[in-house]
Design a protein around this motif. Structure first.
Motif, PDB file in Angstrom:
ATOM      1  N   VAL A   1      81.063 -53.179   1.550  1.00 49.36           N
ATOM      2  CA  VAL A   1      81.032 -54.108   0.423  1.00 49.36           C
ATOM      3  C   VAL A   1      80.385 -53.424  -0.783  1.00 49.36           C
ATOM      4  O   VAL A   1      79.284 -52.883  -0.682  1.00 49.36           O
ATOM      5  CB  VAL A   1      80.229 -55.375   0.778  1.00 49.36           C
ATOM      6  N   LEU A   2      81.097 -53.455  -1.909  1.00 50.87           N
ATOM      7  CA  LEU A   2      80.578 -52.912  -3.156  1.00 50.87           C
ATOM      8  C   LEU A   2      80.330 -54.076  -4.114  1.00 50.87           C
ATOM      9  O   LEU A   2      81.222 -54.488  -4.851  1.00 50.87           O
ATOM     10  CB  LEU A   2      81.600 -51.940  -3.768  1.00 50.87           C
ATOM     11  N   PRO A   3      79.132 -54.637  -4.120  1.00 54.26           N
ATOM     12  CA  PRO A   3      78.862 -55.748  -5.041  1.00 54.26           C
ATOM     13  C   PRO A   3      78.808 -55.261  -6.490  1.00 54.26           C
ATOM     14  O   PRO A   3      78.048 -54.351  -6.815  1.00 54.26           O
ATOM     15  CB  PRO A   3      77.490 -56.257  -4.607  1.00 54.26           C
ATOM     16  N   TYR A   4      79.645 -55.853  -7.331  1.00 51.04           N
ATOM     17  CA  TYR A   4      79.465 -55.590  -8.753  1.00 51.04           C
ATOM     18  C   TYR A   4      78.726 -56.774  -9.375  1.00 51.04           C
ATOM     19  O   TYR A   4      78.627 -57.837  -8.773  1.00 51.04           O
ATOM     20  CB  TYR A   4      80.788 -55.263  -9.449  1.00 51.04           C
ATOM     21  N   TYR A   5      78.157 -56.543 -10.550  1.00 47.17           N
ATOM     22  CA  TYR A   5      77.174 -57.460 -11.139  1.00 47.17           C
ATOM     23  C   TYR A   5      76.048 -57.739 -10.143  1.00 47.17           C
ATOM     24  O   TYR A   5      75.631 -58.890  -9.951  1.00 47.17           O
ATOM     25  CB  TYR A   5      77.814 -58.784 -11.556  1.00 47.17           C
ATOM     26  N   PRO A   6      75.497 -56.710  -9.495  1.00 44.80           N
ATOM     27  CA  PRO A   6      74.434 -56.950  -8.507  1.00 44.80           C
ATOM     28  C   PRO A   6      73.148 -57.472  -9.135  1.00 44.80           C
ATOM     29  O   PRO A   6      72.283 -57.989  -8.422  1.00 44.80           O
ATOM     30  CB  PRO A   6      74.216 -55.566  -7.884  1.00 44.80           C
ATOM     31  N   LEU A   7      73.044 -57.356 -10.463  1.00 48.70           N
ATOM     32  CA  LEU A   7      71.868 -57.868 -11.173  1.00 48.70           C
ATOM     33  C   LEU A   7      72.205 -59.136 -11.949  1.00 48.70           C
ATOM     34  O   LEU A   7      71.480 -59.541 -12.862  1.00 48.70           O
ATOM     35  CB  LEU A   7      71.306 -56.792 -12.104  1.00 48.70           C
ATOM     36  N   GLY A   8      73.322 -59.761 -11.570  1.00 44.95           N
ATOM     37  CA  GLY A   8      73.680 -61.046 -12.163  1.00 44.95           C
ATOM     38  C   GLY A   8      73.902 -61.011 -13.654  1.00 44.95           C
ATOM     39  O   GLY A   8      73.501 -61.932 -14.359  1.00 44.95           O
ATOM     40  N   HIS A   9      74.566 -59.920 -14.132  1.00 42.64           N
ATOM     41  CA  HIS A   9      74.815 -59.801 -15.575  1.00 42.64           C
ATOM     42  C   HIS A   9      73.519 -59.847 -16.359  1.00 42.64           C
ATOM     43  O   HIS A   9      73.462 -60.390 -17.466  1.00 42.64           O
ATOM     44  CB  HIS A   9      75.754 -60.911 -16.048  1.00 42.64           C
ATOM     45  N   GLY A  10      72.443 -59.315 -15.798  1.00 43.01           N
ATOM     46  CA  GLY A  10      71.149 -59.289 -16.475  1.00 43.01           C
ATOM     47  C   GLY A  10      70.236 -60.448 -16.133  1.00 43.01           C
ATOM     48  O   GLY A  10      69.038 -60.406 -16.422  1.00 43.01           O
ATOM     49  N   LYS A  11      70.784 -61.486 -15.504  1.00 43.53           N
ATOM     50  CA  LYS A  11      69.978 -62.664 -15.176  1.00 43.53           C
ATOM     51  C   LYS A  11      68.801 -62.293 -14.280  1.00 43.53           C
ATOM     52  O   LYS A  11      67.681 -62.818 -14.453  1.00 43.53           O
ATOM     53  CB  LYS A  11      70.851 -63.709 -14.479  1.00 43.53           C
ATOM     54  N   LEU A  12      69.036 -61.394 -13.323  1.00 43.59           N
ATOM     55  CA  LEU A  12      67.997 -61.052 -12.354  1.00 43.59           C
ATOM     56  C   LEU A  12      67.038 -59.976 -12.859  1.00 43.59           C
ATOM     57  O   LEU A  12      66.105 -59.602 -12.163  1.00 43.59           O
ATOM     58  CB  LEU A  12      68.638 -60.615 -11.033  1.00 43.59           C
ATOM     59  N   ILE A  13      67.274 -59.506 -14.069  1.00 46.88           N
ATOM     60  CA  ILE A  13      66.353 -58.536 -14.663  1.00 46.88           C
ATOM     61  C   ILE A  13      65.216 -59.251 -15.387  1.00 46.88           C
ATOM     62  O   ILE A  13      64.064 -58.809 -15.363  1.00 46.88           O
ATOM     63  CB  ILE A  13      67.106 -57.604 -15.633  1.00 46.88           C
ATOM     64  N   SER A  14      65.535 -60.367 -15.993  1.00 50.27           N
ATOM     65  CA  SER A  14      64.521 -61.121 -16.745  1.00 50.27           C
ATOM     66  C   SER A  14      63.524 -61.787 -15.797  1.00 50.27           C
ATOM     67  O   SER A  14      63.894 -62.560 -14.925  1.00 50.27           O
ATOM     68  CB  SER A  14      65.200 -62.193 -17.606  1.00 50.27           C
ATOM     69  N   GLN A  15      62.247 -61.496 -15.981  1.00 46.72           N
ATOM     70  CA  GLN A  15      61.207 -62.075 -15.122  1.00 46.72           C
ATOM     71  C   GLN A  15      61.128 -63.589 -15.272  1.00 46.72           C
ATOM     72  O   GLN A  15      60.672 -64.280 -14.352  1.00 46.72           O
ATOM     73  CB  GLN A  15      59.859 -61.438 -15.433  1.00 46.72           C
ATOM     74  N   SER A  16      61.596 -64.114 -16.382  1.00 50.54           N
ATOM     75  CA  SER A  16      61.525 -65.550 -16.604  1.00 50.54           C
ATOM     76  C   SER A  16      62.435 -66.330 -15.661  1.00 50.54           C
ATOM     77  O   SER A  16      62.271 -67.543 -15.500  1.00 50.54           O
ATOM     78  CB  SER A  16      61.899 -65.878 -18.053  1.00 50.54           C
ATOM     79  N   ASN A  17      63.379 -65.648 -15.033  1.00 47.62           N
ATOM     80  CA  ASN A  17      64.301 -66.311 -14.103  1.00 47.62           C
ATOM     81  C   ASN A  17      63.816 -66.275 -12.656  1.00 47.62           C
ATOM     82  O   ASN A  17      64.530 -66.722 -11.757  1.00 47.62           O
ATOM     83  CB  ASN A  17      65.687 -65.672 -14.199  1.00 47.62           C
ATOM     84  N   TRP A  18      62.616 -65.748 -12.454  1.00 46.81           N
ATOM     85  CA  TRP A  18      62.039 -65.683 -11.108  1.00 46.81           C
ATOM     86  C   TRP A  18      60.824 -66.590 -11.018  1.00 46.81           C
ATOM     87  O   TRP A  18      60.052 -66.695 -11.972  1.00 46.81           O
ATOM     88  CB  TRP A  18      61.601 -64.249 -10.781  1.00 46.81           C
ATOM     89  N   PRO A  19      60.611 -67.230  -9.869  1.00 48.64           N
ATOM     90  CA  PRO A  19      59.366 -67.997  -9.686  1.00 48.64           C
ATOM     91  C   PRO A  19      58.168 -67.053  -9.797  1.00 48.64           C
ATOM     92  O   PRO A  19      58.117 -66.036  -9.090  1.00 48.64           O
ATOM     93  CB  PRO A  19      59.508 -68.553  -8.262  1.00 48.64           C
TER      94      PRO A  19
END
Length: 283
Positions: free
Chosen positions: A197-215
């Motif tokens: 499996v080759l996941p693309y957008y593994p960082l959610g189009h940047g969503k998972l890079i922003s610390q504000s999107n994490w608890p």
């Protein structure tokens, strides 16, 4: 860097790969106007990844980056690398597949492609015609393995059924911690059939890079426990820990980003923390 067999191919790939899709404007500029903004930076990024131990590179005829990949690997030992590219859905007739592959070989400056993927399924061309051409390319030694991209479960089964000699080696789909619909039926099928499996957008189009999107509490817990400071590493490590068939391909945009991504393979997340992350981003 951690290496493991890519599905059933026998080749040991780095668990973190590099993608070379940049954006639609980049593709337009490269293909229509011959403009490749940031090309030197992108080549430097891929080279940095190679130096860090990444040996898996994904491109496509659509992206306009096959020649960029060629520049990046020019001084490397070819047999140590796993180069994947894709044929676009408007080139899936038998003769068009052959022509596209030959063009990609020239662009990449290589005598063979490790993984040749159908970029999107076609509504107009019978999958059996496409797979006949793909198997011919394997027989001729121009490609080593056949993959698919953006195929749902039924189309994946249809693609495998259309093949007479070989098996589907891999599938490529959007998959990350915040987008986990892939787990409902495709991931179990891949596990059952040892399809990489080759996941693309593994960082959610940047969503998972922003610390504000994490608890915040979970973020601090992971950072302190594993001694990291990157949300990208958290998201990528979750993927590679999820299954030994998963090889995320985050975009190789800059040297710093690639080196940070590569470091996601320097540590192992435990099962309890895997569950905590999944609870924070439920299906």
């Amino acid at each position: 860097m951690i290496y493991r067999e890519f599905g059933k191919t026998g080749f040991k790939c780095s668990v973190i790969g590099m993608g070379t899709y940049y954006d639609p404007l980049w593709i337009l500029g490269a293909k229509v106007f011959g403009l490749k903004k940031g090309e030197k930076e992108h080549v430097d990024a891929v080279k940095a990844g190679l130096d860090a131990g990444i040996n898996l590179i994904d491109t496509a005829e659509l992206y306009g980056t096959e020649k960029l990949v060629s520049q990046s690997i020019a001084e490397r030992k070819r047999d140590d690398l796993f180069i994947a590219t894709k044929v676009f859905f408007n080139h899936l007739k038998y003769d068009s597949v052959i022509k596209s592959c030959n063009r990609s070989l020239r662009n990449l400056g290589t005598s063979y492609i490790d993984l040749y993927q159908i970029h999107f399924p076609s509504k107009r061309v019978d999958i059996r015609e496409t797979m006949k051409a793909m198997e011919k390319l394997v027989d001729e030694g121009k490609i080593r393995h056949i993959g698919i991209s953006n195929f749902n479960l039924q189309k994946t089964k249809d693609a495998q059924s259309a093949m007479k000699k070989y098996e589907i080696a891999s599938t490529q789909m959007p998959y990350n911690l915040s987008r986990r619909d892939f787990e409902k039926n495709l991931l179990p099928y891949c596990r059952e059939n040892r399809i990489a499996v080759l996941p693309y957008y593994p960082l959610g189009h940047g969503k998972l890079i922003s610390q504000s999107n994490w608890p915040p509490e979970l973020l601090n817990h992971i950072f302190e426990k594993y001694g990291i400071k990157s949300t990208a590493q958290m998201a990528l490590n979750w993927l590679i820990t999820k299954s030994d068939l998963i090889f995320p391909i985050p975009r190789a945009s800059s040297r710093n980003h690639v080196l940070d991504n590569a470091a996601a393979a320097d540590w192992v997340m435990d099962e309890d923390d895997m569950r905590k992350l999944e609870s924070a981003f439920p299906l």
